[in-house]
Design a protein around this motif. Structure first.
Motif, PDB file in Angstrom:
ATOM      1  N   ASN A 217     -14.530 -10.460   1.198  1.00 28.87           N
ATOM      2  CA  ASN A 217     -13.137 -10.735   1.293  1.00 28.87           C
ATOM      3  C   ASN A 217     -12.739  -9.923   2.665  1.00 28.87           C
ATOM      4  OD1 ASN A 217     -12.715 -12.287  -1.099  1.00 28.87           O
ATOM      5  ND2 ASN A 217     -13.226 -10.370  -2.405  1.00 28.87           N
ATOM      6  N   ALA A 218     -13.230 -10.089   3.579  1.00 27.70           N
ATOM      7  CA  ALA A 218     -12.990  -9.419   4.875  1.00 27.70           C
ATOM      8  C   ALA A 218     -12.154 -10.292   5.416  1.00 27.70           C
ATOM      9  CB  ALA A 218     -13.957  -9.072   5.701  1.00 27.70           C
ATOM     10  N   GLY A 219     -10.545  -9.940   5.322  1.00 25.77           N
ATOM     11  CA  GLY A 219      -9.413 -10.683   6.186  1.00 25.77           C
ATOM     12  C   GLY A 219      -9.398 -10.015   7.722  1.00 25.77           C
ATOM     13  N   PRO A 220      -8.453 -10.764   8.335  1.00 27.14           N
ATOM     14  CA  PRO A 220      -8.000 -10.312   9.384  1.00 27.14           C
ATOM     15  C   PRO A 220      -7.846  -8.813   9.635  1.00 27.14           C
ATOM     16  CG  PRO A 220      -6.843 -12.315   9.166  1.00 27.14           C
ATOM     17  CD  PRO A 220      -7.376 -11.512   7.854  1.00 27.14           C
ATOM     18  N   GLY A 221      -7.157  -8.326   8.592  1.00 27.99           N
ATOM     19  CA  GLY A 221      -6.962  -6.613   8.825  1.00 27.99           C
ATOM     20  C   GLY A 221      -7.936  -5.717   8.734  1.00 27.99           C
ATOM     21  N   PHE A 222      -9.154  -6.194   7.807  1.00 26.12           N
ATOM     22  CA  PHE A 222     -10.416  -5.493   7.702  1.00 26.12           C
ATOM     23  C   PHE A 222     -11.150  -5.576   9.221  1.00 26.12           C
ATOM     24  CE2 PHE A 222     -14.921  -5.192   7.095  1.00 26.12           C
ATOM     25  CZ  PHE A 222     -14.957  -3.885   6.860  1.00 26.12           C
ATOM     26  N   ILE A 241     -25.763  -5.287   8.302  1.00 25.19           N
ATOM     27  CA  ILE A 241     -24.525  -5.426   7.369  1.00 25.19           C
ATOM     28  C   ILE A 241     -23.941  -6.725   7.894  1.00 25.19           C
ATOM     29  CG2 ILE A 241     -22.087  -4.539   7.074  1.00 25.19           C
ATOM     30  CD1 ILE A 241     -22.951  -1.869   7.699  1.00 25.19           C
ATOM     31  N   GLN A 242     -23.592  -7.596   6.798  1.00 26.57           N
ATOM     32  CA  GLN A 242     -22.808  -8.844   7.036  1.00 26.57           C
ATOM     33  C   GLN A 242     -21.519  -8.816   6.706  1.00 26.57           C
ATOM     34  OE1 GLN A 242     -25.239 -12.538   6.313  1.00 26.57           O
ATOM     35  NE2 GLN A 242     -26.957 -11.213   5.709  1.00 26.57           N
ATOM     36  N   VAL A 243     -20.445  -9.267   7.490  1.00 28.56           N
ATOM     37  CA  VAL A 243     -19.187  -9.117   7.161  1.00 28.56           C
ATOM     38  C   VAL A 243     -19.025 -10.625   6.906  1.00 28.56           C
ATOM     39  CG1 VAL A 243     -16.859  -8.730   7.988  1.00 28.56           C
ATOM     40  CG2 VAL A 243     -18.682  -7.109   8.498  1.00 28.56           C
ATOM     41  N   LEU A 244     -18.466 -10.753   5.501  1.00 23.42           N
ATOM     42  CA  LEU A 244     -17.912 -12.095   4.880  1.00 23.42           C
ATOM     43  C   LEU A 244     -16.700 -12.311   4.806  1.00 23.42           C
ATOM     44  CD1 LEU A 244     -21.072 -12.793   2.733  1.00 23.42           C
ATOM     45  CD2 LEU A 244     -20.925 -13.342   5.151  1.00 23.42           C
ATOM     46  N   GLY A 245     -16.000 -13.259   4.696  1.00 21.72           N
ATOM     47  CA  GLY A 245     -14.541 -13.672   4.466  1.00 21.72           C
ATOM     48  C   GLY A 245     -14.604 -14.087   2.786  1.00 21.72           C
ATOM     49  N   SER A 246     -13.662 -14.705   2.177  1.00 24.98           N
ATOM     50  CA  SER A 246     -13.617 -15.232   0.784  1.00 24.98           C
ATOM     51  C   SER A 246     -14.592 -16.169   0.030  1.00 24.98           C
ATOM     52  CB  SER A 246     -12.123 -15.690   0.632  1.00 24.98           C
ATOM     53  OG  SER A 246     -11.857 -16.811   1.437  1.00 24.98           O
ATOM     54  N   ASN A 247     -15.260 -16.772   1.329  1.00 24.87           N
ATOM     55  CA  ASN A 247     -16.385 -17.729   0.620  1.00 24.87           C
ATOM     56  C   ASN A 247     -17.731 -17.168   0.902  1.00 24.87           C
ATOM     57  OD1 ASN A 247     -14.361 -19.998   0.310  1.00 24.87           O
ATOM     58  ND2 ASN A 247     -14.353 -20.157   2.603  1.00 24.87           N
ATOM     59  N   TYR A 248     -17.978 -16.130   0.124  1.00 25.31           N
ATOM     60  CA  TYR A 248     -19.129 -15.580   0.182  1.00 25.31           C
ATOM     61  C   TYR A 248     -20.041 -15.671  -0.715  1.00 25.31           C
ATOM     62  CZ  TYR A 248     -16.617 -12.940  -3.543  1.00 25.31           C
ATOM     63  OH  TYR A 248     -16.115 -12.648  -4.687  1.00 25.31           O
TER      64      TYR A 248
END
Length: 313
Positions: A217-222, A241-248
Motif C-alpha cells: 500500500n505504498a502510495g506516492p507519499g510513502f 525489500i520490495q515496495v508494492l502498491g495496492s495490488n500486492y
C-alpha cells in the motif's frame, strides 16, 4: 326592508360579540389563568434561552461550538457536586466538565457523597495506572527494547519451533509492512532517529535474520519517504525489500501459502479463535509438544519466562 346585514356590518357585529365574550365576568377567571400560563411560558422560554446561550458562549472558546441544553435539575445537581469536589481539591482542570460529572452522579443515583467517593477512586486509579499519560507517544528506547524482545523470541522460540515443524533449519523471517496513509509529513525527527537506531541494532547483533520484506500500500507519499530512508539502510537489507502498491496480493501469495496469509492481505486466514490475525501469535511455537522436541528446550523455557517478565517495557 331586508333584514340581511351587509358584509361590513357582519364583521363589526362579530368583533363586538368577541369583545363582549372576552369581557364577560364569567370568563374573567379563565382569561386570568391563560395570562398567567402565557407569562410562565415566556419566563421558562427566556430561562432556557439564557441557559443555552450561557453554555454556548462557554464553548465559543473551544475548537467547535456545541449548543448544549441541560435539564434544570441535572444542572443544579452537577453544580452542587462540582462545589463538593472543589472543596476537597478533587477537581483537576481536565475533568472540570459538566457531562463527566453528570455521568458519575447518574452512576450513583445522584447521591453526591457516593458519587464523590467514586470520583476520588477514579482519580487514584488513573494516577496508579498511568492513564493520564497512556496516550503519549513513547520514546525511542522503549521501541528499541520491544524490537529486541521480538528478536529474542524469534531466536529462542520461533525459529527452533519452525525448524522442527519444517524438518530443516530456519533462522530468517518474512515481514509484511502496511504503510497505507503514510506520507512525508510522517517522517518526523523521532521516526528517523528510531530507524537509525534499530538499523544499527539489527545489523550489529542480529545479522541475516531477514529473508524478505514486503512494503505494501505504498502510495506516492510513502515513496517520497522511501527515497529519504533508503540511503540510511544497509544496502544488503534494502536488496531484500520490495515496495508494492495496492495490488500486492498476487506477489504475497507467490511466497506465502494462502492458509497462512491474513484475509485482509488477500489470504484466507482469519485466526477467529484468537480474535483475529492482528491479535494472534499463531505458529508452530504454540505447540508445546513440538517445543519439547527442539534441541534446546530447557533454554526455551527459561527464555520464555524472562521475556514474559519484560512485557511491560
Amino acid at each position: 326592508m331586508s333584514n340581511t346585514l351587509d358584509p361590513l356590518s357582519a364583521i363589526r357585529c362579530s368583533k363586538d360579540d368577541e369583545y363582549k365574550h372576552k369581557s364577560d365576568p364569567e370568563n374573567l377567571e379563565e382569561n386570568m389563568k391563560s395570562g398567567v400560563l402565557r407569562k410562565a411560558k415566556n419566563v421558562s422560554s427566556k430561562f432556557r434561552s439564557s441557559l443555552r446561550n450561557k453554555i454556548k458562549r462557554k464553548n465559543d472558546t473551544g475548537i467547535c461550538n456545541i449548543e448544549d441544553m441541560h435539564e434544570i435539575q441535572d444542572h443544579k445537581a452537577v453544580d452542587a457536586f462540582r462545589q463538593a469536589l472543589v472543596m476537597d481539591s478533587l477537581l483537576p482542570t481536565r475533568f472540570d466538565d459538566y457531562h463527566v460529572m453528570l455521568r458519575f452522579l447518574k452512576a450513583r443515583k445522584f447521591n453526591i457523597n457516593k458519587a464523590k467517593i467514586m470520583w476520588a477512586n477514579m482519580l487514584e486509579w488513573r494516577k496508579n495506572f498511568g492513564a493520564d499519560t497512556i496516550m503519549e507517544v513513547t520514546n525511542v528506547d522503549r521501541f528499541v527494547k520491544y524490537q529486541v524482545q521480538e528478536f529474542e523470541k524469534s531466536l529462542a522460540i520461533r525459529f527452533p519451533a519452525c525448524s522442527v515443524a519444517a524438518n530443516k533449519h530456519i533462522d530468517t523471517s518474512t515481514t509484511i509492512l502496511d504503510v497505507q496513509g503514510l506520507n512525508l509529513m510522517s517522517l518526523t525527527g523521532p521516526v528517523v532517529e528510531f530507524i537509525k537506531v534499530v538499523q544499527k541494532v539489527d545489523n550489529d547483533n542480529y545479522p541475516e535474520t531477514l529473508s524478505r520484506m514486503f512494503i505494501i500500500n505504498a502510495g506516492p507519499g510513502f515513496r517520497m519517504i522511501w527515497n529519504v530512508v533508503k540511503p540510511i539502510l544497509d544496502p544488503e537489507t534494502t536488496s531484500k525489500i520490495q515496495v508494492l502498491g495496492s495490488n500486492y496480493q498476487r506477489k504475497l501469495l507467490e511466497v506465502i501459502d494462502g492458509s497462512e496469509l491474513p484475509e485482509f492481505f488477500g489470504g484466507c486466514c482469519t485466526c477467529a479463535i484468537e480474535g483475529g490475525c492482528l491479535r494472534s501469535d499463531k505458529g508452530p511455537w504454540k505447540d508445546q509438544n513440538l517445543l519439547k522436541m527442539t534441541p534446546t528446550a530447557e533454554v526455551h523455557h527459561v527464555q520464555t519466562a524472562s521475556i514474559s517478565d519484560n512485557d511491560g517495557t
